[in-house]
Design a protein around this motif. Structure first.
Motif, mmCIF file in Angstrom:
data_model
loop_
_atom_site.group_PDB
_atom_site.id
_atom_site.type_symbol
_atom_site.label_atom_id
_atom_site.label_comp_id
_atom_site.label_asym_id
_atom_site.label_seq_id
_atom_site.Cartn_x
_atom_site.Cartn_y
_atom_site.Cartn_z
ATOM 1 N N VAL A 1 28.812 57.308 69.227
ATOM 2 C CA VAL A 1 29.217 56.421 70.322
ATOM 3 C C VAL A 1 28.838 56.995 71.685
ATOM 4 C CG1 VAL A 1 31.242 55.486 71.529
ATOM 5 C CG2 VAL A 1 31.050 55.267 69.047
ATOM 6 N N VAL A 2 29.021 58.311 71.865
ATOM 7 C CA VAL A 2 28.720 58.912 73.177
ATOM 8 C C VAL A 2 27.335 59.559 73.213
ATOM 9 C CG1 VAL A 2 31.152 59.303 73.648
ATOM 10 C CG2 VAL A 2 29.809 61.129 72.597
ATOM 11 N N LYS A 3 26.639 59.531 72.068
ATOM 12 C CA LYS A 3 25.289 60.114 71.970
ATOM 13 C C LYS A 3 25.278 61.585 72.397
ATOM 14 C CE LYS A 3 22.764 55.774 72.498
ATOM 15 N NZ LYS A 3 23.953 54.919 72.293
ATOM 16 N N ALA A 4 26.274 62.309 71.887
ATOM 17 C CA ALA A 4 26.380 63.745 72.162
ATOM 18 C C ALA A 4 27.131 64.398 71.009
ATOM 19 C CB ALA A 4 27.112 63.997 73.478
ATOM 20 N N LYS A 5 26.771 65.619 70.704
ATOM 21 C CA LYS A 5 27.441 66.336 69.623
ATOM 22 C C LYS A 5 28.920 66.505 69.941
ATOM 23 C CE LYS A 5 27.409 70.693 67.041
ATOM 24 N NZ LYS A 5 26.786 72.038 66.900
ATOM 25 N N ALA A 6 29.771 66.158 68.976
ATOM 26 C CA ALA A 6 31.219 66.290 69.136
ATOM 27 C C ALA A 6 31.754 67.166 68.007
ATOM 28 C CB ALA A 6 31.886 64.923 69.108
ATOM 29 N N THR A 7 32.655 68.076 68.355
ATOM 30 C CA THR A 7 33.195 69.024 67.385
ATOM 31 C C THR A 7 34.717 68.940 67.359
ATOM 32 O OG1 THR A 7 31.359 70.542 67.817
ATOM 33 C CG2 THR A 7 33.295 71.451 66.704
ATOM 34 N N PRO A 8 35.328 68.756 66.180
ATOM 35 C CA PRO A 8 36.792 68.774 66.099
ATOM 36 C C PRO A 8 37.296 70.219 66.127
ATOM 37 C CG PRO A 8 35.849 68.388 63.926
ATOM 38 C CD PRO A 8 34.694 68.466 64.881
ATOM 39 N N LEU A 9 38.146 70.536 67.092
ATOM 40 C CA LEU A 9 38.655 71.900 67.233
ATOM 41 C C LEU A 9 39.978 72.099 66.501
ATOM 42 C CD1 LEU A 9 37.948 72.571 71.027
ATOM 43 C CD2 LEU A 9 36.487 73.081 69.051
ATOM 44 N N GLN B 1 36.516 68.420 81.244
ATOM 45 C CA GLN B 1 35.310 67.616 81.432
ATOM 46 C C GLN B 1 34.619 67.297 80.109
ATOM 47 O OE1 GLN B 1 33.986 66.155 84.317
ATOM 48 N NE2 GLN B 1 36.052 66.678 85.010
ATOM 49 N N ASN B 2 34.707 68.225 79.164
ATOM 50 C CA ASN B 2 34.026 68.020 77.878
ATOM 51 C C ASN B 2 34.991 68.093 76.693
ATOM 52 O OD1 ASN B 2 34.546 70.791 78.028
ATOM 53 N ND2 ASN B 2 32.752 71.285 76.768
ATOM 54 N N VAL C 1 38.927 67.248 70.460
ATOM 55 C CA VAL C 1 37.472 67.122 70.315
ATOM 56 C C VAL C 1 36.774 67.748 71.517
ATOM 57 C CG1 VAL C 1 35.546 65.516 70.038
ATOM 58 C CG2 VAL C 1 37.786 64.967 69.041
ATOM 59 N N GLU C 2 35.760 68.555 71.223
ATOM 60 C CA GLU C 2 34.942 69.154 72.286
ATOM 61 C C GLU C 2 33.522 68.613 72.184
ATOM 62 O OE1 GLU C 2 35.248 73.428 73.867
ATOM 63 O OE2 GLU C 2 33.528 73.499 72.490
ATOM 64 N N PHE C 3 32.962 68.217 73.329
ATOM 65 C CA PHE C 3 31.602 67.676 73.382
ATOM 66 C C PHE C 3 30.645 68.727 73.936
ATOM 67 C CE2 PHE C 3 34.571 64.175 73.682
ATOM 68 C CZ PHE C 3 34.060 63.252 72.779
ATOM 69 N N GLU C 4 29.374 68.552 73.641
ATOM 70 C CA GLU C 4 28.375 69.513 74.106
ATOM 71 C C GLU C 4 28.065 69.360 75.590
ATOM 72 O OE1 GLU C 4 24.685 68.920 72.109
ATOM 73 O OE2 GLU C 4 24.640 66.753 72.454
ATOM 74 N N GLY D 1 34.069 56.238 81.504
ATOM 75 C CA GLY D 1 33.548 55.072 80.791
ATOM 76 C C GLY D 1 33.317 55.370 79.316
ATOM 77 N N GLU D 2 32.843 56.570 79.025
ATOM 78 C CA GLU D 2 32.623 56.954 77.628
ATOM 79 C C GLU D 2 33.950 57.120 76.888
ATOM 80 O OE1 GLU D 2 28.440 59.380 77.506
ATOM 81 O OE2 GLU D 2 30.083 60.286 78.660
ATOM 82 N N ILE D 3 34.950 57.628 77.582
ATOM 83 C CA ILE D 3 36.279 57.739 76.966
ATOM 84 C C ILE D 3 36.811 56.353 76.625
ATOM 85 C CG2 ILE D 3 38.698 58.294 77.462
ATOM 86 C CD1 ILE D 3 37.755 60.799 78.883
ATOM 87 N N ASP D 4 36.635 55.415 77.550
ATOM 88 C CA ASP D 4 37.079 54.042 77.306
ATOM 89 C C ASP D 4 36.310 53.419 76.142
ATOM 90 O OD1 ASP D 4 38.708 51.721 78.186
ATOM 91 O OD2 ASP D 4 36.728 50.831 78.523
#
Length: 278
Positions: A260-268, A227-228, A173-176, A182-185
């Motif tokens: 959950v993380v309030k950010a766009k997530a993309t499955p690579l 990082q992302n 998964v890649e985030f924007e 903490g977000e990973i947890d």
């Protein structure tokens, strides 16, 4: 007939049936299908499980499909069916499996259970080890089959019921933006021992009924890659749409990783690591 052929009659599971019309005297021989079961592993991306007829020409051939009549040049089904037809001298095949993976996903681990049904086989006594070797050699590393054995027709129904079997997925998964530890947890905790409500994904809405399905996630592990970027391993009930679990599918899957993380997530990348059969 039993005496002349030297064969023992099996009335419950006959290999062929002789149908006699007492009024016309016509006799017809019906050759019953042969069922071969095994598991397949799909080692590369970009191959569908079954033959995908061109959506524009419906198999007749057109510029869109390069006059092949197919959306993809080959499939798991076709890579298996070719050698099977050659060994059995059958007329055609049907492919049955315990669910299916996306075209761009690999099927790893011990593989996915499948049954290939051979129509009107002329040969029923075949060397399954040699067949397995032929399929794997001709597939050139794209797929591998294992554990080939003969089964009865009733196993097809049992196989279909296995579609809901527990599965383990790996998704990159890649985030924007960069995400914190903490977000990973939070992702781990949110997607462990929880139910997910998924409305039919937009990408399959043209062929699936539009309704909400609940799927259970037993455990999720998350490993940071950058990082992302993270790797998620998800053990869940069969039928979960993993890509939509990541993206949220415009709010049709809740909760989602993006939510959950309030950010766009993309499955690579997506892989099926295991199908757990009871």
């Amino acid at each position: 007939m039993s005496e002349s052929t030297g064969k023992t009659v099996d009335y419950r599971k006959p290999e062929l049936t002789v149908i006699v019309n007492p009024f016309t005297g016509r006799v017809r021989v019906q050759v019953n299908p042969l069922y071969i079961m095994g598991r397949y592993r799909k080692m590369v991306r970009g191959i569908p499980q079954s033959k995908w007829i061109c959506t524009k020409c419906r198999g007749r051939g057109c510029p869109k499909c390069n006059w092949t009549g197919k959306m993809y040049p080959e499939s798991v089904e076709e890579l298996i069916a070719g050698p099977v037809l050659r060994f059995t001298q059958g007329e055609d095949t049907s492919f049955h499996s315990a669910g299916r993976e996306d075209v761009d996903a690999r099927m790893l681990g011990d593989g996915r259970p499948f049954i290939i049904e051979v129509k009107k086989p002329k040969r029923r006594r075949i060397d399954l080890t040699a067949l397995e070797e032929a399929i794997n050699e001709e597939a050139e590393g794209k797929i591998e089959v294992s554990g080939l054995h003969l089964v009865g027709k009733d196993m097809v129904r049992r196989l279909k019921r296995m579609e809901g079997a527990e599965k383990i997925y790996r998704v990159i998964v890649e985030f924007e933006r960069a995400i914190s530890d903490g977000e990973i947890d939070r992702i781990k905790r949110t997607f462990t021992n929880t139910k997910i409500a998924q409305r039919t994904p937009l990408r399959v809405l043209h062929r699936r009924a539009d309704r909400v399905r609940e799927k259970y996630i037993y455990e999720t592990d998350v490993k940071r890659l950058a990082q992302n970027r993270v790797e998620m391993r998800i053990r869940c009930q069969g039928g979960l749409y993993v890509k939509e679990l990541v993206t949220g599918d415009e709010g049709r899957t809740r909760p989602s990783v993006s939510e959950v993380v309030k950010a766009k997530a993309t499955p690579l990348e997506l892989d099926v690591l295991d199908i757990i059969m009871e």
